[in-house]
Write a protein that holds these residues in place. Structure first.
Motif, short mmCIF file in Angstrom:
data_model
loop_
_atom_site.label_atom_id
_atom_site.label_comp_id
_atom_site.label_asym_id
_atom_site.label_seq_id
_atom_site.Cartn_x
_atom_site.Cartn_y
_atom_site.Cartn_z
N VAL A 139 -35.26 42.63 -8.69
CA VAL A 139 -36.00 42.15 -9.86
C VAL A 139 -36.90 43.29 -10.30
CG1 VAL A 139 -37.79 40.55 -10.64
CG2 VAL A 139 -35.94 39.72 -9.19
N LYS A 159 -28.18 40.76 -10.34
CA LYS A 159 -26.89 40.74 -9.66
C LYS A 159 -27.09 41.13 -8.19
CE LYS A 159 -24.05 42.12 -13.61
NZ LYS A 159 -23.14 43.17 -14.13
N TYR A 166 -33.28 38.53 -18.95
CA TYR A 166 -33.50 37.44 -18.00
C TYR A 166 -32.91 37.80 -16.63
CZ TYR A 166 -33.54 32.86 -15.82
OH TYR A 166 -33.76 31.82 -14.95
N GLN A 167 -31.73 38.37 -16.65
CA GLN A 167 -31.08 38.77 -15.39
C GLN A 167 -31.93 39.80 -14.64
OE1 GLN A 167 -27.28 40.62 -15.98
NE2 GLN A 167 -27.09 41.20 -13.86
N GLU A 227 -35.40 37.95 -13.57
CA GLU A 227 -35.38 36.67 -12.84
C GLU A 227 -34.26 36.54 -11.81
OE1 GLU A 227 -37.80 34.40 -13.21
OE2 GLU A 227 -38.76 35.58 -14.79
N LYS A 228 -33.05 36.84 -12.19
CA LYS A 228 -31.87 36.62 -11.34
C LYS A 228 -30.94 37.83 -11.37
CE LYS A 228 -31.88 31.61 -11.82
NZ LYS A 228 -32.29 31.17 -10.53
#
Length: 101
Positions: free
Chosen positions: A66, A61, A54-55, A58-59
């Motif tokens: 992405v 660091k 998911y990281q 989508e999101k």
């Protein structure tokens, strides 16, 4: 399969994992048939999905981009199973190489 296609089997016998085989089916069918590869998926309620997949999709660091679902799945599962990612798309994988990111 030709001699060039068997390098991964020689290096990692029985440890090859194929993520979603729709467009690769013809190329990897032999590996699957003889037990040299397996198809796995990422379950939603796992660290591989919640923390990493998911990281990455989508999101990310701060300072990261992405990336695509295939690349993210490869990285997440390699991390979960202490595996290695083999890819010809080094641009994405070098960003997320094993450096704690």
């Amino acid at each position: 399969m030709g001699r060039n296609k068997n390098l991964l089997v020689k290096l990692y016998p029985g440890r090859i994992v194929i993520l979603g085989i729709a467009h690769l089916k013809a190329r990897v069918y032999t590996f699957l048939l003889v037990g040299q590869a397996q198809v796995i998926s990422i379950d939603v309620a796992t660290d591989a999905y919640d923390i990493l997949y998911y990281q990455l999709t989508e999101k990310p660091k701060a300072g990261h981009i992405v990336i695509g679902k295939g690349e993210a799945a490869s990285i997440a599962l390699a991390k979960q199973y202490d595996g290695i990612v083999a890819s010809n798309n080094l641009k994405v994988f070098l960003i997320y190489r094993s450096n704690g990111s």
